[in-house]
Scaffold this motif. Structure first.
Motif, PDB file in Angstrom:
ATOM      1  N   LYS A  58       0.843  -1.198   0.000  1.00  0.00           N
ATOM      2  CA  LYS A  58       0.000   0.000   0.000  1.00  0.00           C
ATOM      3  C   LYS A  58       0.873   1.240   0.000  1.00  0.00           C
ATOM      4  N   SER A  59       0.455   2.240  -0.769  1.00  0.00           N
ATOM      5  CA  SER A  59       1.214   3.478  -0.865  1.00  0.00           C
ATOM      6  C   SER A  59       0.300   4.598  -1.345  1.00  0.00           C
ATOM      7  N   THR A  60       0.765   5.832  -1.169  1.00  0.00           N
ATOM      8  CA  THR A  60       0.047   7.000  -1.675  1.00  0.00           C
ATOM      9  C   THR A  60       0.795   7.639  -2.832  1.00  0.00           C
ATOM     10  N   VAL A  61       1.864   7.016  -3.281  1.00  0.00           N
ATOM     11  CA  VAL A  61       2.694   7.573  -4.350  1.00  0.00           C
ATOM     12  C   VAL A  61       1.884   7.731  -5.638  1.00  0.00           C
ATOM     13  N   GLU A  62       2.150   8.828  -6.351  1.00  0.00           N
ATOM     14  CA  GLU A  62       1.468   9.093  -7.616  1.00  0.00           C
ATOM     15  C   GLU A  62       2.343   8.607  -8.761  1.00  0.00           C
ATOM     16  N   THR A  63       1.736   7.926  -9.722  1.00  0.00           N
ATOM     17  CA  THR A  63       2.463   7.430 -10.880  1.00  0.00           C
ATOM     18  C   THR A  63       1.539   7.342 -12.083  1.00  0.00           C
ATOM     19  N   LYS A  64       2.128   7.456 -13.273  1.00  0.00           N
ATOM     20  CA  LYS A  64       1.334   7.383 -14.494  1.00  0.00           C
ATOM     21  C   LYS A  64       1.425   6.009 -15.146  1.00  0.00           C
ATOM     22  N   GLU A  65       2.426   5.229 -14.771  1.00  0.00           N
ATOM     23  CA  GLU A  65       2.612   3.909 -15.368  1.00  0.00           C
ATOM     24  C   GLU A  65       1.831   2.853 -14.603  1.00  0.00           C
ATOM     25  N   THR A  66       1.465   1.780 -15.308  1.00  0.00           N
ATOM     26  CA  THR A  66       0.783   0.656 -14.675  1.00  0.00           C
ATOM     27  C   THR A  66       1.441  -0.645 -15.131  1.00  0.00           C
ATOM     28  N   ILE A  67       1.187  -1.711 -14.371  1.00  0.00           N
ATOM     29  CA  ILE A  67       1.693  -3.034 -14.708  1.00  0.00           C
ATOM     30  C   ILE A  67       0.640  -4.056 -14.301  1.00  0.00           C
ATOM     31  N   GLU A  68       0.568  -5.140 -15.058  1.00  0.00           N
ATOM     32  CA  GLU A  68      -0.375  -6.203 -14.731  1.00  0.00           C
ATOM     33  C   GLU A  68       0.381  -7.330 -14.037  1.00  0.00           C
ATOM     34  N   VAL A  69      -0.067  -7.680 -12.837  1.00  0.00           N
ATOM     35  CA  VAL A  69       0.534  -8.752 -12.049  1.00  0.00           C
ATOM     36  C   VAL A  69      -0.563  -9.745 -11.700  1.00  0.00           C
ATOM     37  N   GLU A  70      -0.415 -10.976 -12.175  1.00  0.00           N
ATOM     38  CA  GLU A  70      -1.372 -12.052 -11.926  1.00  0.00           C
ATOM     39  C   GLU A  70      -2.794 -11.634 -12.305  1.00  0.00           C
ATOM     40  N   GLY A  71      -2.929 -10.953 -13.436  1.00  0.00           N
ATOM     41  CA  GLY A  71      -4.237 -10.574 -13.944  1.00  0.00           C
ATOM     42  C   GLY A  71      -4.840  -9.323 -13.338  1.00  0.00           C
ATOM     43  N   VAL A  72      -4.125  -8.662 -12.454  1.00  0.00           N
ATOM     44  CA  VAL A  72      -4.617  -7.435 -11.814  1.00  0.00           C
ATOM     45  C   VAL A  72      -3.687  -6.293 -12.202  1.00  0.00           C
ATOM     46  N   GLU A  73      -4.256  -5.154 -12.561  1.00  0.00           N
ATOM     47  CA  GLU A  73      -3.466  -3.994 -12.955  1.00  0.00           C
ATOM     48  C   GLU A  73      -3.213  -3.093 -11.750  1.00  0.00           C
ATOM     49  N   TYR A  74      -1.931  -2.729 -11.557  1.00  0.00           N
ATOM     50  CA  TYR A  74      -1.517  -1.886 -10.435  1.00  0.00           C
ATOM     51  C   TYR A  74      -0.744  -0.683 -10.960  1.00  0.00           C
ATOM     52  N   PRO A  75      -0.765   0.445 -10.233  1.00  0.00           N
ATOM     53  CA  PRO A  75       0.141   1.547 -10.550  1.00  0.00           C
ATOM     54  C   PRO A  75       1.580   1.048 -10.352  1.00  0.00           C
ATOM     55  N   LEU A  76       2.513   1.502 -11.188  1.00  0.00           N
ATOM     56  CA  LEU A  76       3.890   1.006 -11.152  1.00  0.00           C
ATOM     57  C   LEU A  76       4.860   2.090 -10.724  1.00  0.00           C
ATOM     58  N   VAL A  77       5.758   1.735  -9.791  1.00  0.00           N
ATOM     59  CA  VAL A  77       6.865   2.592  -9.384  1.00  0.00           C
ATOM     60  C   VAL A  77       8.140   1.802  -9.649  1.00  0.00           C
ATOM     61  N   LYS A  78       9.053   2.378 -10.441  1.00  0.00           N
ATOM     62  CA  LYS A  78      10.309   1.711 -10.779  1.00  0.00           C
ATOM     63  C   LYS A  78      11.390   2.130  -9.794  1.00  0.00           C
ATOM     64  N   LEU A  79      12.130   1.130  -9.292  1.00  0.00           N
ATOM     65  CA  LEU A  79      13.216   1.352  -8.344  1.00  0.00           C
ATOM     66  C   LEU A  79      14.526   0.887  -8.955  1.00  0.00           C
ATOM     67  N   GLU A  80      15.627   1.570  -8.649  1.00  0.00           N
ATOM     68  CA  GLU A  80      16.931   1.104  -9.110  1.00  0.00           C
ATOM     69  C   GLU A  80      17.478   0.018  -8.199  1.00  0.00           C
ATOM     70  N   ILE A  81      17.119   0.063  -6.938  1.00  0.00           N
ATOM     71  CA  ILE A  81      17.608  -0.928  -5.984  1.00  0.00           C
ATOM     72  C   ILE A  81      16.550  -1.125  -4.904  1.00  0.00           C
ATOM     73  N   SER A  82      16.409  -2.350  -4.436  1.00  0.00           N
ATOM     74  CA  SER A  82      15.441  -2.648  -3.382  1.00  0.00           C
ATOM     75  C   SER A  82      16.039  -3.671  -2.426  1.00  0.00           C
ATOM     76  N   ARG A  83      15.238  -4.180  -1.541  1.00  0.00           N
ATOM     77  CA  ARG A  83      15.720  -5.139  -0.555  1.00  0.00           C
ATOM     78  C   ARG A  83      16.184  -6.440  -1.189  1.00  0.00           C
ATOM     79  N   THR A  84      15.736  -6.745  -2.392  1.00  0.00           N
ATOM     80  CA  THR A  84      16.139  -7.992  -3.043  1.00  0.00           C
ATOM     81  C   THR A  84      17.431  -7.864  -3.840  1.00  0.00           C
ATOM     82  N   SER A  85      17.931  -6.642  -4.032  1.00  0.00           N
ATOM     83  CA  SER A  85      19.165  -6.474  -4.784  1.00  0.00           C
ATOM     84  C   SER A  85      20.243  -5.683  -4.029  1.00  0.00           C
ATOM     85  N   HIS A  86      19.911  -5.105  -2.892  1.00  0.00           N
ATOM     86  CA  HIS A  86      20.887  -4.317  -2.136  1.00  0.00           C
ATOM     87  C   HIS A  86      21.880  -5.249  -1.449  1.00  0.00           C
TER      88      HIS A  86
END
Length: 83
Positions: A27-55
């Motif tokens: 859950k977030s309040t971030v504003e974004t114009k991009e979307t992505i479909e994950v498991e048949g559901v469309e979500y707003p998309l935020v792109k990150l350069e690094i996260s907990r899985t790559s740091h």
């Protein structure tokens, strides 16, 4: 806790780590114009350069990612000082 200072527009948002293509939804309040479909559901998309899985701190793996060519720029700049 003070009333009426917290946002109420929380919604599910997909965050995508661009270095390893990992996607997590939270859950977030971030504003974004991009979307992505994950498991048949469309979500707003935020792109990150690094996260907990790559740091390196969280993964325990030291990894150098040279996205801007910084190493090459350094070598070219100081090549004239080599003997």
């Amino acid at each position: 806790m003070k009333k009426e200072i917290h946002p109420e527009s929380y919604r599910l948002v997909a965050f995508k780590d661009m270095s390893n293509d990992d996607i997590f939804i939270t859950k977030s309040t971030v504003e974004t114009k991009e979307t992505i479909e994950v498991e048949g559901v469309e979500y707003p998309l935020v792109k990150l350069e690094i996260s907990r899985t790559s740091h390196p701190y969280y993964t325990g793996k030291s990894k150098l990612i040279d996205t801007a060519g910084r190493i090459d720029k350094f070598k070219n700049k100081y090549a004239k000082f080599q003997k």
